[in-house]
Scaffold this active site. Structure first.
Site, PDB file in Angstrom:
ATOM      1  N   HIS A 140      -0.118 227.431 110.783  1.00  0.00           N
ATOM      2  CA  HIS A 140      -1.043 228.452 111.272  1.00  0.00           C
ATOM      3  C   HIS A 140      -0.564 229.005 112.610  1.00  0.00           C
ATOM      4  O   HIS A 140      -0.677 228.363 113.651  1.00  0.00           O
ATOM      5  CB  HIS A 140      -2.452 227.858 111.409  1.00  0.00           C
ATOM      6  CG  HIS A 140      -3.457 228.835 111.928  1.00  0.00           C
ATOM      7  ND1 HIS A 140      -4.546 228.453 112.684  1.00  0.00           N
ATOM      8  CD2 HIS A 140      -3.546 230.188 111.807  1.00  0.00           C
ATOM      9  CE1 HIS A 140      -5.250 229.511 113.003  1.00  0.00           C
ATOM     10  NE2 HIS A 140      -4.668 230.576 112.492  1.00  0.00           N
ATOM     11  N   GLU A 152      -0.454 225.571 114.688  1.00  0.00           N
ATOM     12  CA  GLU A 152      -1.133 224.419 114.108  1.00  0.00           C
ATOM     13  C   GLU A 152      -0.390 224.038 112.821  1.00  0.00           C
ATOM     14  O   GLU A 152      -0.245 224.870 111.922  1.00  0.00           O
ATOM     15  CB  GLU A 152      -2.580 224.752 113.759  1.00  0.00           C
ATOM     16  CG  GLU A 152      -3.517 224.812 114.942  1.00  0.00           C
ATOM     17  CD  GLU A 152      -4.955 225.050 114.517  1.00  0.00           C
ATOM     18  OE1 GLU A 152      -5.830 224.292 114.967  1.00  0.00           O
ATOM     19  OE2 GLU A 152      -5.217 225.992 113.747  1.00  0.00           O
TER      20      GLU A 152
END
Length: 284
Positions: A140, A152
């Site tokens: 992410h 992430e």
């Protein structure tokens, strides 16, 4: 496995940014979209970003040319057969993502890692659509990708340590800061951010204060670089609503219930900066 070739599926703002940073890091990158015009727009967006860096003296013309030479347009998903890592960056819709991952599983070579740039959806459920759930992971990125340092990295239930380490190494090569996250709705970033934005919307809805003053409180009182309602407009109110619905459904807790005003704005087509109106008006 030595990852050398990347395919980015989705040539929108996020996808083109992801493609750009990988090409800058020396990877050979296929920028894919079903719509050829979207691919062209994505490549043009990258070119403009790189030209801006050149104009500011952060890159040479030769470096820009070299980065662009590593980008290959794609409208055929079968090009995934040439990739070591595929990063999906399409619409935040679980059914659509599952369909794409099922197709990617058939096209990508057996050793390839399949990553999703989802901001809130379950990586484990997406992975279950493939025959290689151990090689599916969340990656992410934050928007704008070339600027924001955080990535992430989300472990699905079956994701192996080897796959996690390989993706972490890729993120570090991009000069990003990877953070390990387990597969829960919203992960860390949006599980914390979106309820804050939703609460800011409630303060407008309940007449507590104006959008301008709410944003001022958070900027001057909490030292946030941007107020939550301005940020919501930049993210897209439809995206904010979708993530809040994902959190609400995923946890079954009414503290994640989307504010009725957020729903009303989305139904009205007031989606923020991209439509010219959200909590603020935008001339361009």
């Amino acid at each position: 496995m030595d990852i050398q070739t990347i395919m980015v599926v989705g040539a929108g703002q996020m996808g083109s940014g992801i493609a750009q940073v990988h090409a800058q890091a020396g990877y050979y990158v296929y920028l894919h979209d079903m719509d050829e015009n979207q691919v062209e727009k994505g490549l043009e967006r990258i070119k403009k970003n790189l030209t801006r860096q050149t104009d500011k003296g952060r890159m040479t013309i030769e470096e820009t040319t070299e980065v662009l030479s590593r980008l290959v347009p794609s409208t055929e998903l079968e090009n995934a057969s040439k990739a070591d890592l595929v990063i999906e960056a399409i619409i935040e819709n679980l059914d659509v993502k599952k369909k794409v991952f099922k197709e990617l599983d058939e096209c990508a070579p057996p050793h390839a890692i399949l990553a999703t740039n989802t901001s809130s959806l379950p990586v484990t459920e997406i992975a279950a659509e493939t025959s290689r759930p151990s090689q599916v992971i969340g990656m992410h990125f934050m928007n704008p990708v070339p600027v924001m340092k955080l990535v992430e990295i989300i472990r699905g239930l079956a994701t192996t340590d080897e796959v996690f380490d390989q993706v972490k190494t890729v993120a570090e090569r991009l000069h990003k800061t990877p953070v390990e996250v387990n597969d829960f709705p919203g992960f860390v970033s949006n599980r914390i951010l979106m309820p804050m934005i939703n609460e800011a919307v409630y303060t407008v809805y309940e007449g507590v204060s104006s959008p301008e003053d709410i944003d001022e409180v958070m900027k001057l009182g909490m030292n946030h670089p941007m107020g939550p309602l301005t940020l919501a407009d930049f993210i897209g109110l439809d995206t904010c609503l979708y993530i809040m619905e994902t959190l609400h459904e995923g946890f079954g807790d009414d503290k994640y219930r989307p504010c009725p005003l957020l729903r009303k704005y989305v139904k009205a087509g007031w989606l923020g900066k991209k439509t010219g109106r959200g909590f603020y008006r935008y001339n361009d």
